[in-house]
Design an enzyme around this catalytic site. Structure first.
Site, PDB file in Angstrom:
ATOM      1  N   GLU A   1      87.022  21.075  13.764  1.00 42.01           N
ATOM      2  CA  GLU A   1      88.009  21.708  12.859  1.00 42.01           C
ATOM      3  C   GLU A   1      89.130  21.046  12.577  1.00 42.01           C
ATOM      4  OE1 GLU A   1      87.780  26.267  12.650  1.00 42.01           O
ATOM      5  OE2 GLU A   1      89.879  26.337  12.185  1.00 42.01           O
TER       6      GLU A   1
ATOM      7  N   ASP B   1      92.875  22.029  10.453  1.00 41.65           N
ATOM      8  CA  ASP B   1      93.415  23.013   9.772  1.00 41.65           C
ATOM      9  C   ASP B   1      94.622  22.550   9.237  1.00 41.65           C
ATOM     10  OD1 ASP B   1      91.250  24.774  10.642  1.00 41.65           O
ATOM     11  OD2 ASP B   1      92.682  25.287  12.378  1.00 41.65           O
TER      12      ASP B   1
ATOM     13  N   GLU C   1      97.449  25.308   7.925  1.00 36.36           N
ATOM     14  CA  GLU C   1      97.807  26.901   7.806  1.00 36.36           C
ATOM     15  C   GLU C   1      99.274  26.981   7.386  1.00 36.36           C
ATOM     16  OE1 GLU C   1      95.033  29.108  10.912  1.00 36.36           O
ATOM     17  OE2 GLU C   1      96.431  27.978  11.758  1.00 36.36           O
TER      18      GLU C   1
END
Length: 291
Positions: free
Chosen positions: A107, A109, A111
């Site tokens: 993953e 990311d 955010e």
């Protein structure tokens, strides 16, 4: 006549050669629904301008999310996002790639952690490789990301992963498999985004709670750009060294990018798991391998 036919055949062969390398790579979708699907709460995702842009909505009832219809192995993905304005404390707008596997997850990311009015927006990045995450870094943005659209990009090739804000690299994760450090390269990943409530941790570690009197909260997306090898798709695409993102210019940061990268790290980084001795008494090996 023979020369003409020979030339025609040569041109046709060249066209097929180019086409063979071009076909596996997907390009920019014209509209949201061509390459994406709603993953939850479709009533909270609204198309704008014929699907060329969308609005995500968070209220007391629900947040929402969407994902690419296909998964990709290496390439570049980017979106222009305008984040939640005003008092956005407790909200998280996420843009990420995910292998959608439970046991051994990969993953990448972005955010975006909401803030109280007047405080800087924080961007948290994280990397999961072969099921291991906990590689959070945070920077405060040097502009107001709710005032206008800005481009957020993930570049992923065999040599490195780079997170960009506009044209500024804010995170680099090099392939150091030779030193026993995991690097995501076996699993394809989908492209995801969500807007949700996370006031137990998002703003000042959960000290600042969401103010529902300010709801609904809105984030906007446009210019969805995916250029990568789709999976399922031609088996040789991901290993093709002729893919543009595998080129020499994308294997390391340029001199200008390196200067921008250092500027971000010196002036805007507020947290780095590499230096958090309470979590990592022994510095993780990727932190000492160099970028």
């Amino acid at each position: 006549m023979a020369i003409y036919l020979s030339l025609t055949n040569a041109i046709a062969s060249l066209f097929l050669f180019v086409l063979a390398f071009a076909l596996p790579i997907t390009g920019r979708p014209a509209t949201f629904l061509e390459d994406f699907r709603v993953t939850w709460s479709d009533s909270h995702i609204r198309q704008i301008d014929g699907g060329k842009a969308i609005q995500l909505v968070l209220d007391r009832n629900s947040g929402c999310g969407f994902a690419s219809k296909r998964q990709y192995l290496f390439g570049r993905v980017s979106m222009k996002i305008k984040l939640v304005p005003g008092d956005s404390a407790g909200t998280v707008t996420a843009f990420y790639m995910n292998s959608n596997t439970d046991a051994v997850r990969d993953e990448l990311d972005f955010e975006f952690l909401g803030n109280r009015t007047g405080q800087p927006y924080t961007v948290q990045t994280n990397i999961y490789a072969h099921g291991k995450g906990d590689r959070e870094q945070r920077i405060n943005l040097w502009f107001d990301p709710a005032a206008d659209f800005h481009t957020y990009t993930i570049l992923w090739n065999h040599r490195q992963i780079v997170f960009y804000v506009d044209d500024v690299p804010i995170r680099v994760y090099k392939n150091n498999e030779a030193r026993g450090i995991p690097f995501p390269k076996f699993q394809s990943m989908g492209v995801y985004s969500t807007l949700w409530e996370a006031d137990n941790w998002a703003t000042r570690g959960g000290l600042e709670k969401i103010d529902w009197s300010k709801a609904p909260f809105y984030a906007y997306y446009k210019d969805f750009d995916i250029e990568g090898c789709p999976v399922p798709g031609p088996a040789n695409c991901a290993s093709n060294p002729r893919n543009w993102w595998e080129g020499i210019n994308y294997q390391v940061l340029s001199a200008l990018e390196a200067r921008k990268y250092r500027w971000v790290r010196i002036n805007h980084m507020i947290y780095d798991y590499c230096t958090d001795k309470s979590r990592n008494p022994v510095t993780p090996p990727e932190c000492t391998a160099g970028f």
